[in-house]
Design a protein around this motif. Structure first.
Motif, mmCIF file in Angstrom:
data_model
loop_
_atom_site.group_PDB
_atom_site.id
_atom_site.type_symbol
_atom_site.label_atom_id
_atom_site.label_comp_id
_atom_site.label_asym_id
_atom_site.label_seq_id
_atom_site.Cartn_x
_atom_site.Cartn_y
_atom_site.Cartn_z
ATOM 1 N N GLN A 46 -14.362 24.784 -10.518
ATOM 2 C CA GLN A 46 -14.814 23.833 -9.501
ATOM 3 C C GLN A 46 -16.339 23.748 -9.413
ATOM 4 O OE1 GLN A 46 -12.968 26.608 -8.863
ATOM 5 N NE2 GLN A 46 -13.610 27.613 -6.965
ATOM 6 N N ASN A 47 -17.041 24.697 -10.040
ATOM 7 C CA ASN A 47 -18.498 24.687 -10.010
ATOM 8 C C ASN A 47 -19.113 24.233 -11.333
ATOM 9 O OD1 ASN A 47 -18.429 25.632 -7.366
ATOM 10 N ND2 ASN A 47 -18.347 27.756 -8.032
ATOM 11 N N LEU A 48 -18.264 23.721 -12.224
ATOM 12 C CA LEU A 48 -18.698 23.249 -13.530
ATOM 13 C C LEU A 48 -18.235 21.814 -13.746
ATOM 14 C CD1 LEU A 48 -17.605 26.365 -15.621
ATOM 15 C CD2 LEU A 48 -19.946 25.796 -14.957
ATOM 16 N N SER A 49 -18.981 21.070 -14.529
ATOM 17 C CA SER A 49 -18.537 19.725 -14.900
ATOM 18 C C SER A 49 -17.417 19.861 -15.930
ATOM 19 C CB SER A 49 -19.697 18.928 -15.503
ATOM 20 O OG SER A 49 -20.055 19.471 -16.766
ATOM 21 N N SER A 50 -16.655 18.799 -16.132
ATOM 22 C CA SER A 50 -15.576 18.858 -17.122
ATOM 23 C C SER A 50 -16.152 19.087 -18.521
ATOM 24 C CB SER A 50 -14.730 17.586 -17.082
ATOM 25 O OG SER A 50 -15.518 16.460 -17.357
ATOM 26 N N GLU A 51 -17.339 18.557 -18.787
ATOM 27 C CA GLU A 51 -17.989 18.778 -20.078
ATOM 28 C C GLU A 51 -18.350 20.251 -20.256
ATOM 29 O OE1 GLU A 51 -22.288 17.735 -21.634
ATOM 30 O OE2 GLU A 51 -21.040 15.931 -21.642
ATOM 31 N N GLU A 52 -18.890 20.869 -19.200
ATOM 32 C CA GLU A 52 -19.230 22.299 -19.262
ATOM 33 C C GLU A 52 -17.981 23.149 -19.455
ATOM 34 O OE1 GLU A 52 -23.053 23.284 -16.528
ATOM 35 O OE2 GLU A 52 -21.364 22.351 -15.473
ATOM 36 N N ARG A 53 -16.914 22.820 -18.746
ATOM 37 C CA ARG A 53 -15.674 23.585 -18.892
ATOM 38 C C ARG A 53 -15.184 23.521 -20.331
ATOM 39 N NH1 ARG A 53 -14.506 21.079 -13.866
ATOM 40 N NH2 ARG A 53 -13.148 19.571 -14.882
#
Length: 176
Positions: A26-33
């Motif tokens: 929840q603290n990351l963008s979908s790209e970061e995940r």
């Protein structure tokens, strides 16, 4: 210079929790995940300390700052974290009764320290610090966490089983 050891202070446990928060989905963008990976479980300080009192968590420290961690979770904590209960059930059905294992409950490396061997060294230190009588390290990885699956495979983890819980696919993997 990065050093590796078992966490021994409340401050180190608190630093683990800060790093954990930075890497929750929840603290990351979908790209970061997708590109960087993520951690799944959110621990409380109380649970983290209780686990560490049985087998100290492994940390990577640079300039008195935790830059990576691998949480040690003795199987006796199988009922303590609800989201992990299915994992322990699957592990018990996938291994022989005579295998004594430690669960690596979560591993995380600060973004600033990725690609520098911290991941590999956390596991190496964990293997060296396992309590006497433990044969292997077992963990599970979310099937969507491709970076983590690849990193674990690169250091020798092998798949024990894959199972589904809720809408997630989990890979239970073992390092001998």
């Amino acid at each position: 210079m990065i050093s590796y050891k078992q966490a021994s202070t409340l401050e180190e446990l608190q630093q683990i929790l800060v790093l954990q928060q930075q890497n929750l989905p929840q603290n990351l963008s979908s790209e970061e995940r997708s590109s960087e990976g993520f951690v799944t479980v959110e621990h409380t300080l109380e649970v983290l300390k209780t686990m560490s009192d049985v087998c100290g968590h492994i940390i990577a420290v640079e300039d008195n700052q935790v830059v990576g961690y691998a949480l040690c979770m003795h199987p006796k904590f199988a009922d303590e974290i609800e989201v992990l209960r299915p994992m322990f059930k699957e592990i018990d059905s996938a291994i022989d009764d005579n295998v004594n294992y430690m669960v690596m409950g979560q591993i995380c490396v600060a973004k600033s320290h990725r690609g520098k061997g911290v991941f590999r060294n956390l596991y190496q230190t964990m293997k060296e610090k396992l309590p006497e009588g433990f044969d292997t390290i077992i963990t599970e990885v979310d099937g969507k966490n491709k970076r983590s699956l690849a990193a674990h495979a690169a250091i020798g983890f092998k798949t024990l089983t894959i199972y589904h819980s809720g809408e997630k696919e989990w890979h239970i993997i073992s390092l001998q």
